[in-house]
Design a protein around this motif. Structure first.
Motif, PDB file in Angstrom:
ATOM      1  N   LEU A  31     -73.210  36.007  15.679  1.00 19.67           N
ATOM      2  CA  LEU A  31     -74.064  37.156  15.990  1.00 19.67           C
ATOM      3  C   LEU A  31     -73.700  37.757  17.345  1.00 19.67           C
ATOM      4  CD1 LEU A  31     -76.499  39.038  15.471  1.00 19.67           C
ATOM      5  CD2 LEU A  31     -77.928  37.292  16.551  1.00 19.67           C
ATOM      6  N   LEU A  32     -73.352  36.918  18.315  1.00 13.09           N
ATOM      7  CA  LEU A  32     -73.032  37.438  19.651  1.00 13.09           C
ATOM      8  C   LEU A  32     -71.727  38.227  19.661  1.00 13.09           C
ATOM      9  CD1 LEU A  32     -74.203  34.513  21.957  1.00 13.09           C
ATOM     10  CD2 LEU A  32     -75.484  36.505  21.135  1.00 13.09           C
ATOM     11  N   TRP A  33     -70.787  37.878  18.774  1.00 18.53           N
ATOM     12  CA  TRP A  33     -69.560  38.683  18.657  1.00 18.53           C
ATOM     13  C   TRP A  33     -69.933  40.105  18.227  1.00 18.53           C
ATOM     14  CZ3 TRP A  33     -64.240  37.222  18.904  1.00 18.53           C
ATOM     15  CH2 TRP A  33     -64.006  35.876  19.200  1.00 18.53           C
ATOM     16  N   VAL A  34     -70.773  40.208  17.198  1.00 27.41           N
ATOM     17  CA  VAL A  34     -71.132  41.522  16.654  1.00 27.41           C
ATOM     18  C   VAL A  34     -72.047  42.273  17.624  1.00 27.41           C
ATOM     19  CG1 VAL A  34     -72.200  42.738  14.712  1.00 27.41           C
ATOM     20  CG2 VAL A  34     -70.863  40.663  14.291  1.00 27.41           C
ATOM     21  N   TYR A  35     -73.069  41.598  18.136  1.00 28.40           N
ATOM     22  CA  TYR A  35     -74.008  42.244  19.053  1.00 28.40           C
ATOM     23  C   TYR A  35     -73.294  42.723  20.328  1.00 28.40           C
ATOM     24  CZ  TYR A  35     -77.953  43.265  22.016  1.00 28.40           C
ATOM     25  OH  TYR A  35     -78.821  43.910  22.851  1.00 28.40           O
ATOM     26  N   GLY A  36     -72.383  41.909  20.852  1.00 27.50           N
ATOM     27  CA  GLY A  36     -71.658  42.292  22.066  1.00 27.50           C
ATOM     28  C   GLY A  36     -70.899  43.601  21.903  1.00 27.50           C
ATOM     29  N   THR A  37     -70.344  43.801  20.723  1.00 30.08           N
ATOM     30  CA  THR A  37     -69.622  45.051  20.448  1.00 30.08           C
ATOM     31  C   THR A  37     -70.597  46.199  20.185  1.00 30.08           C
ATOM     32  OG1 THR A  37     -67.763  43.801  19.529  1.00 30.08           O
ATOM     33  CG2 THR A  37     -67.910  46.134  18.935  1.00 30.08           C
ATOM     34  N   ALA A  38     -71.567  45.969  19.312  1.00 32.69           N
ATOM     35  CA  ALA A  38     -72.500  47.039  18.923  1.00 32.69           C
ATOM     36  C   ALA A  38     -73.313  47.552  20.101  1.00 32.69           C
ATOM     37  CB  ALA A  38     -73.438  46.539  17.822  1.00 32.69           C
ATOM     38  N   SER A  39     -73.773  46.647  20.953  1.00 35.61           N
ATOM     39  CA  SER A  39     -74.651  47.053  22.056  1.00 35.61           C
ATOM     40  C   SER A  39     -73.923  47.907  23.091  1.00 35.61           C
ATOM     41  CB  SER A  39     -75.286  45.825  22.711  1.00 35.61           C
ATOM     42  OG  SER A  39     -74.297  45.002  23.290  1.00 35.61           O
ATOM     43  N   ARG A  40     -72.595  47.889  23.076  1.00 31.40           N
ATOM     44  CA  ARG A  40     -71.835  48.770  23.969  1.00 31.40           C
ATOM     45  C   ARG A  40     -71.813  50.206  23.453  1.00 31.40           C
ATOM     46  NH1 ARG A  40     -66.817  44.989  24.104  1.00 31.40           N
ATOM     47  NH2 ARG A  40     -65.750  46.937  23.715  1.00 31.40           N
ATOM     48  N   ILE A  41     -72.157  50.389  22.181  1.00 26.83           N
ATOM     49  CA  ILE A  41     -72.094  51.712  21.557  1.00 26.83           C
ATOM     50  C   ILE A  41     -73.426  52.448  21.644  1.00 26.83           C
ATOM     51  CG2 ILE A  41     -71.548  52.940  19.404  1.00 26.83           C
ATOM     52  CD1 ILE A  41     -69.237  51.239  20.805  1.00 26.83           C
ATOM     53  N   GLY A  42     -74.522  51.708  21.530  1.00 26.17           N
ATOM     54  CA  GLY A  42     -75.835  52.347  21.558  1.00 26.17           C
ATOM     55  C   GLY A  42     -76.938  51.338  21.319  1.00 26.17           C
ATOM     56  N   GLU A  43     -78.157  51.861  21.136  1.00 29.60           N
ATOM     57  CA  GLU A  43     -79.313  51.004  20.889  1.00 29.60           C
ATOM     58  C   GLU A  43     -79.027  50.086  19.713  1.00 29.60           C
ATOM     59  OE1 GLU A  43     -83.958  51.338  19.409  1.00 29.60           O
ATOM     60  OE2 GLU A  43     -82.706  53.128  19.419  1.00 29.60           O
ATOM     61  N   THR A  44     -79.191  48.782  19.919  1.00 32.37           N
ATOM     62  CA  THR A  44     -78.878  47.803  18.891  1.00 32.37           C
ATOM     63  C   THR A  44     -80.037  46.830  18.734  1.00 32.37           C
ATOM     64  OG1 THR A  44     -76.515  47.975  19.414  1.00 32.37           O
ATOM     65  CG2 THR A  44     -77.209  46.060  18.139  1.00 32.37           C
ATOM     66  N   ILE A  45     -80.418  46.603  17.476  1.00 28.89           N
ATOM     67  CA  ILE A  45     -81.525  45.721  17.132  1.00 28.89           C
ATOM     68  C   ILE A  45     -81.020  44.756  16.067  1.00 28.89           C
ATOM     69  CG2 ILE A  45     -83.859  45.637  16.136  1.00 28.89           C
ATOM     70  CD1 ILE A  45     -83.979  48.713  16.912  1.00 28.89           C
ATOM     71  N   VAL A  46     -81.472  43.518  16.128  1.00 27.31           N
ATOM     72  CA  VAL A  46     -81.133  42.538  15.101  1.00 27.31           C
ATOM     73  C   VAL A  46     -82.298  42.459  14.114  1.00 27.31           C
ATOM     74  CG1 VAL A  46     -80.630  40.103  14.643  1.00 27.31           C
ATOM     75  CG2 VAL A  46     -79.619  41.239  16.644  1.00 27.31           C
ATOM     76  N   ALA A  47     -81.982  42.561  12.822  1.00 27.41           N
ATOM     77  CA  ALA A  47     -82.990  42.420  11.765  1.00 27.41           C
ATOM     78  C   ALA A  47     -82.890  40.997  11.221  1.00 27.41           C
ATOM     79  CB  ALA A  47     -82.757  43.435  10.659  1.00 27.41           C
ATOM     80  N   LEU A  48     -83.953  40.230  11.438  1.00 32.59           N
ATOM     81  CA  LEU A  48     -83.963  38.873  10.914  1.00 32.59           C
ATOM     82  C   LEU A  48     -85.172  38.669  10.033  1.00 32.59           C
ATOM     83  CD1 LEU A  48     -85.898  37.548  13.476  1.00 32.59           C
ATOM     84  CD2 LEU A  48     -83.644  37.475  14.421  1.00 32.59           C
ATOM     85  N   SER A  49     -85.312  37.464   9.481  1.00 40.33           N
ATOM     86  CA  SER A  49     -86.418  37.192   8.563  1.00 40.33           C
ATOM     87  C   SER A  49     -86.802  35.724   8.668  1.00 40.33           C
ATOM     88  CB  SER A  49     -86.005  37.531   7.124  1.00 40.33           C
ATOM     89  OG  SER A  49     -85.117  36.548   6.621  1.00 40.33           O
ATOM     90  N   LYS A  50     -87.718  35.328   7.843  1.00 41.68           N
ATOM     91  CA  LYS A  50     -88.142  33.925   7.811  1.00 41.68           C
ATOM     92  C   LYS A  50     -86.976  33.005   7.424  1.00 41.68           C
ATOM     93  CE  LYS A  50     -89.826  34.275   3.047  1.00 41.68           C
ATOM     94  NZ  LYS A  50     -89.545  35.658   2.755  1.00 41.68           N
ATOM     95  N   ASN A  51     -85.920  33.568   6.840  1.00 42.71           N
ATOM     96  CA  ASN A  51     -84.746  32.795   6.443  1.00 42.71           C
ATOM     97  C   ASN A  51     -83.863  32.395   7.625  1.00 42.71           C
ATOM     98  OD1 ASN A  51     -85.339  33.183   3.640  1.00 42.71           O
ATOM     99  ND2 ASN A  51     -84.445  35.226   3.794  1.00 42.71           N
ATOM    100  N   THR A  52     -84.079  33.006   8.796  1.00 38.16           N
ATOM    101  CA  THR A  52     -83.164  32.787   9.924  1.00 38.16           C
ATOM    102  C   THR A  52     -83.909  32.407  11.213  1.00 38.16           C
ATOM    103  OG1 THR A  52     -83.125  35.198  10.247  1.00 38.16           O
ATOM    104  CG2 THR A  52     -81.305  34.242   9.001  1.00 38.16           C
ATOM    105  N   PRO A  53     -84.615  31.276  11.225  1.00 40.95           N
ATOM    106  CA  PRO A  53     -85.359  30.882  12.427  1.00 40.95           C
ATOM    107  C   PRO A  53     -84.463  30.562  13.630  1.00 40.95           C
ATOM    108  CG  PRO A  53     -85.376  29.096  10.819  1.00 40.95           C
ATOM    109  CD  PRO A  53     -84.790  30.306  10.135  1.00 40.95           C
ATOM    110  N   LYS A  54     -83.269  30.009  13.394  1.00 41.43           N
ATOM    111  CA  LYS A  54     -82.362  29.702  14.512  1.00 41.43           C
ATOM    112  C   LYS A  54     -81.805  30.985  15.127  1.00 41.43           C
ATOM    113  CE  LYS A  54     -81.060  25.194  12.736  1.00 41.43           C
ATOM    114  NZ  LYS A  54     -79.975  24.407  12.135  1.00 41.43           N
ATOM    115  N   THR A  55     -81.625  32.007  14.282  1.00 39.49           N
ATOM    116  CA  THR A  55     -81.165  33.301  14.785  1.00 39.49           C
ATOM    117  C   THR A  55     -82.241  33.927  15.662  1.00 39.49           C
ATOM    118  OG1 THR A  55     -79.790  33.570  12.817  1.00 39.49           O
ATOM    119  CG2 THR A  55     -80.248  35.544  14.107  1.00 39.49           C
ATOM    120  N   LYS A  56     -83.485  33.779  15.262  1.00 38.25           N
ATOM    121  CA  LYS A  56     -84.592  34.284  16.079  1.00 38.25           C
ATOM    122  C   LYS A  56     -84.601  33.577  17.433  1.00 38.25           C
ATOM    123  CE  LYS A  56     -89.607  34.910  16.092  1.00 38.25           C
ATOM    124  NZ  LYS A  56     -90.849  34.750  15.305  1.00 38.25           N
TER     125      LYS A  56
END
Length: 190
Positions: A31-56
């Motif tokens: 996730l940090l690979w993708v977020y690190g790139t995306a957040s340099r481009i503009g507002e970036t939000i991660v969409a997670l769910s009850k399926n991804t507690p470690k990601t939260k």
């Protein structure tokens, strides 16, 4: 008009057997690979769910903005996000080699109405990869979600064909990351 980038990180990871966004590639969570790139481009939000507690937990620890979706499935979550945010650029959390130029290309082509499905022509796909194919294209995890219709949008980066869904693809991503790092480029994909 500027559209938010939403990283889809709420899936069940059934083929991997474990929560994918927190798996490490070259010592860093995917996730940090993708977020690190995306957040340099503009507002970036991660969409997670009850399926991804470690990601939260990772998002909270790293100070990454997130939203919790209903977690009923990809299509349902995309619809929910469209209702909540309006049109947006969507990236899978499991395409670690997405580049800023990929985001810029989608951002430039997206007017907010017609959805763009990111694709690669077959000749651009590295031979060791087995991406999802449809109508002669590889479907990749970078899209734009609009409100009216859909069209394919050709991208240039061949490594977008590596959607890390299995343990074998995770190992391949690790080898690619080491090659990129060894070539004098930074560990984070550019």
């Amino acid at each position: 008009m500027s559209f938010p980038i939403i990283i889809m990180a709420g899936g069940k990871s059934t083929r991997m057997g474990r929560e994918k966004p927190v798996l490490k590639i070259a010592g860093r969570e995917m996730l940090l690979w993708v977020y690190g790139t995306a957040s340099r481009i503009g507002e970036t939000i991660v969409a997670l769910s009850k399926n991804t507690p470690k990601t939260k937990e990772l998002c909270i620890h790293e100070g990454i903005p997130f939203v919790e979706t209903p977690g009923k499935g990809y299509v349902e979550d995309v619809r929910w996000l469209l209702e909540e945010f309006g049109p947006f650029i969507s990236s899978s959390a499991d395409i670690p080699f997405v580049k800023p130029s990929d985001f810029y290309a989608v951002k430039k082509a997206f007017e907010g109405r017609t959805s763009l499905t990111g694709v690669l022509p077959l000749q651009k796909i590295p031979k060791d990869l087995n991406p999802l194919m449809y109508q002669g294209y590889a479907i990749v995890g970078l899209n734009a979600v609009g409100v009216d219709g859909e069209r394919f949008f050709e991208l240039e980066n061949p490594l977008l064909a590596l959607n890390v869904n299995t343990p074998q693809e995770l190992k391949l991503a690790g080898r690619i990351a080491r090659l990129v790092k060894g070539s004098g480029e930074s560990e984070e994909p550019q």
